[in-house]
Design a protein around this motif. Structure first.
Motif, mmCIF file in Angstrom:
data_model
loop_
_atom_site.group_PDB
_atom_site.id
_atom_site.type_symbol
_atom_site.label_atom_id
_atom_site.label_comp_id
_atom_site.label_asym_id
_atom_site.label_seq_id
_atom_site.Cartn_x
_atom_site.Cartn_y
_atom_site.Cartn_z
ATOM 1 N N GLU A 156 -12.668 0.086 3.205
ATOM 2 C CA GLU A 156 -12.952 1.241 2.344
ATOM 3 C C GLU A 156 -13.176 2.491 3.171
ATOM 4 N N LEU A 199 -9.882 3.807 4.641
ATOM 5 C CA LEU A 199 -9.031 4.463 3.652
ATOM 6 C C LEU A 199 -9.641 5.765 3.138
ATOM 7 N N ASN A 200 -10.909 5.969 3.394
ATOM 8 C CA ASN A 200 -11.620 7.135 2.863
ATOM 9 C C ASN A 200 -11.898 8.180 3.924
ATOM 10 N N ARG A 253 -6.955 11.263 3.142
ATOM 11 C CA ARG A 253 -7.353 10.137 2.283
ATOM 12 C C ARG A 253 -6.242 9.091 2.254
ATOM 13 N N ARG A 254 -6.072 8.377 3.333
ATOM 14 C CA ARG A 254 -4.924 7.507 3.579
ATOM 15 C C ARG A 254 -4.541 6.627 2.383
ATOM 16 N N ASP A 255 -3.237 6.533 2.131
ATOM 17 C CA ASP A 255 -2.722 5.577 1.148
ATOM 18 C C ASP A 255 -2.578 4.201 1.771
ATOM 19 N N PRO A 269 -13.493 1.303 -4.549
ATOM 20 C CA PRO A 269 -12.361 1.947 -5.238
ATOM 21 C C PRO A 269 -11.152 2.232 -4.365
ATOM 22 N N LYS A 270 -11.356 2.667 -3.119
ATOM 23 C CA LYS A 270 -10.211 2.940 -2.243
ATOM 24 C C LYS A 270 -9.491 1.644 -1.872
ATOM 25 N N HIS A 274 -9.528 -1.099 -3.619
ATOM 26 C CA HIS A 274 -8.903 -1.607 -4.837
ATOM 27 C C HIS A 274 -7.569 -0.917 -5.088
ATOM 28 N N ALA A 275 -7.542 0.417 -4.979
ATOM 29 C CA ALA A 275 -6.307 1.169 -5.209
ATOM 30 C C ALA A 275 -5.242 0.812 -4.169
ATOM 31 N N TRP A 276 -5.670 0.683 -2.906
ATOM 32 C CA TRP A 276 -4.745 0.298 -1.828
ATOM 33 C C TRP A 276 -4.170 -1.084 -2.088
ATOM 34 N N ARG A 282 -1.643 -1.022 -4.728
ATOM 35 C CA ARG A 282 -0.436 -0.339 -4.240
ATOM 36 C C ARG A 282 0.456 -1.284 -3.436
#
Length: 222
Positions: free
Chosen positions: A142, A145-146, A151-153, A184-185, A187-189, A192
């Protein structure tokens, strides 16, 4: 010719995902996750009796990170590795190997919840401790990615790589014991990278014998 020796829902899925992503021709030999991995014939491929094992051009390899590094080196045009001198080489190595940090905690939880230990020998304390250790791994991802860098994908500034495959597969297994929704980061990664066709192709086929009979195993009660 490339042949991957694979058990569904184990670390060898990491190599399977990578091979699909590389888009190279390969075969898969599927093994049950049982004592047949101790047969002399298989031990000639992987001396510790573990998956994955990779046969490639008459040579044999084992250990997922080594396989990842080698495949990315011999197929550099696919862009999944980061060569010496690349700005992201250091980070690529760190995250490819960090996958094993995640996996070792997942392995401990798998032993407690799923296999090896009979129910009366399983430890609620160990399941709580290892779940907390996985949460710390999630927090590390996290934070990565943050960072303020756009704010890296993906785990690397330069984009998707085998590092995302390695860590992503480790998270696929870890999610059976610790949920990722509160990160959250992460989770989104995860959503993706697991939307990629190569990930879907690496999932257990319908009817396959799988390691995890449940989607989620909460910590054991005292």
């Amino acid at each position: 010719m490339i042949v991957l020796h694979h058990c569904p829902q184990t670390r060898s899925m990491r190599s399977l995902w990578l091979l699909h992503e590389l888009g190279v021709k390969f075969g898969v030999s599927i093994h049950p996750f049982d004592k047949t991995l101790r047969d002399p014939q298989y031990l000639s491929l992987s001396p510790a009796g573990r998956v994955p094992a990779l046969e490639i051009e008459g040579e044999r390899m084992f250990e997922t990170a080594a396989i990842t590094e080698y495949l990315c080196e011999i197929f550099p045009e696919r862009g999944l590795g980061r060569p010496a001198g690349d700005m992201d080489r250091m980070a690529w190595l760190v995250w490819v190997h960090f996958a094993e940090t995640v996996s070792q905690h997942t392995a401990a939880l798998t032993q407690q919840h799923v296999m090896i230990y009979p129910p009366e020998a399983r430890s609620p304390i160990v399941t709580r401790l290892e779940a907390r250790r996985l949460e710390k791994c999630y927090a590390a991802i996290e934070a990565r990615l943050n960072t303020p860098v756009e704010r890296r994908d993906y785990l690397l500034t330069s984009g998707f790589s085998a590092a995302d495959i390695s860590v992503g597969q480790a998270i696929y297994m870890a999610r059976h014991f610790v949920k990722i929704e509160s990160f959250p980061k992460l989770h989104a990664w995860y959503d993706r990278i697991t939307d990629r066709p190569s990930f879907v192709a690496s999932l257990p086929q319908k009817g396959s014998e799988v390691l995890y009979k449940q989607d989620f195993y909460p910590p054991l009660e005292d």
